[in-house]
Design an enzyme around this catalytic site. Structure first.
Site, short mmCIF file in Angstrom:
data_model
loop_
_atom_site.label_atom_id
_atom_site.label_comp_id
_atom_site.label_asym_id
_atom_site.label_seq_id
_atom_site.Cartn_x
_atom_site.Cartn_y
_atom_site.Cartn_z
N HIS A 1 2.67 2.07 5.19
CA HIS A 1 2.73 0.62 5.08
C HIS A 1 4.11 0.18 4.57
CE1 HIS A 1 -1.74 -0.23 5.20
NE2 HIS A 1 -1.73 1.06 4.95
N ASP B 1 -3.75 -4.88 1.03
CA ASP B 1 -4.00 -4.28 2.33
C ASP B 1 -5.38 -4.74 2.75
OD1 ASP B 1 -4.60 -2.74 4.52
OD2 ASP B 1 -4.40 -0.81 3.50
N ASN C 1 0.87 -1.17 0.00
CA ASN C 1 0.00 0.00 0.00
C ASN C 1 0.92 1.22 0.00
OD1 ASN C 1 -1.44 2.33 0.88
ND2 ASN C 1 -3.03 1.05 1.78
N TYR D 1 -7.54 -3.72 -2.17
CA TYR D 1 -7.46 -2.72 -1.12
C TYR D 1 -8.77 -2.82 -0.33
CZ TYR D 1 -7.46 1.79 1.27
OH TYR D 1 -7.52 2.76 2.24
#
Length: 253
Positions: A244, A145, A7, A104
């Site tokens: 991240h 993520d 991410n 995501y």
């Protein structure tokens, strides 16, 4: 074969980091989340200069996903089929015989909120679609993520917020695993308090006050071929980093 997820929290801002990371690690496929750019502004030329092709589904300011690869990506799918969603959160492609699904996952904001309910609906739709994808692709990696820390080991002991660690979120994660997927990170002995995300505030990274919410889940065929799974904290130490860290798996394929 190397497959990774990251991410980047704005590809425009983090492009130099991504280019350097690609040069250092040379993954065969890298799933990106929160690219935060429309398709017209995607830096395809800069990535091509370092040997990477890209398929992407962008969105201005928010969300957006992409898969970078050295080989051509085929059979590309954008979004969860049959799930109406304006948010750009999923892209899938086949690379060198491996199906890479990059997601995501919704944040959820707070347990019980409308965004939390959307998160659970989204997870349900993803799981239903993945069942068919896995049946069609014995070699599949679900990267991204997830915005879920699966168990107590994946959250700092002092983590006090319910979001990311709530029972409904973890139950949804386990339902995805129950499709026959294996958490690549947990295939190996790992250091305690291994996290992939740290808030920008309150010196969270320095204190290692984080969560492991970035994951690579593998079908049994890929899990058997997996020789390593690591969280690379080096990019988090750079100036203006993503919050991240990348997660990288090595496959003996």
């Amino acid at each position: 074969m190397k497959i990774a997820t990251w991410n980047v929290n704005s590809l425009k801002v983090r492009l130099p980091h991504v280019l350097d990371w690609l040069a250092t690690h040379q993954p065969d496929a890298l799933g990106l989340q929160e690219i935060k750019c429309e398709d017209a502004g995607f830096p395809a030329e800069a990535l091509a200069e370092v040997g990477y092709r890209a398929v992407f589904d962008g969105q201005k300011t928010y969300n957006g996903v992409a898969i970078l690869s050295r080989s051509e990506a085929t059979d590309v799918v954008r979004g969860i089929p049959g799930f109406a969603d304006e948010q750009k959160r999923v892209i899938a492609a086949t690379i060198d015989g491996v199906r890479v699904v990059c997601g995501y996952f919704p944040n959820g904001q707070a347990v019980g909120s409308e965004k939390f309910e959307y998160k659970l609906r989204w997870l349900e739709a993803l799981t239903a679609w993945l069942k068919d994808e896995i049946a069609a692709h014995p070699k599949l990696a679900l990267v991204g993520d997830y915005n879920i820390a699966p168990d107590e080991r994946d959250a700092h002991p002092d983590w006090s917020d319910e979001i990311h660690v709530s029972e409904p979120e973890r139950a949804a994660f386990y339902r995805i695993e129950a499709l026959g997927l294996n958490d690549a990170f947990r295939l190996f002995v790992q250091p305690e308090q291994s996290f992939s995300w740290w808030d920008y505030r309150m010196g969270a990274f320095r204190r290692n006050y984080g969560l492991r919410i970035d994951h690579v889940l593998l079908t049994p065929t890929l899990a058997e071929a997996c020789t390593a799974c690591t969280i690379d904290k080096a990019p988090r130490k750079l100036e203006r980093p993503s919050d991240h860290a990348p997660v990288l798996v090595d496959l003996a394929l």
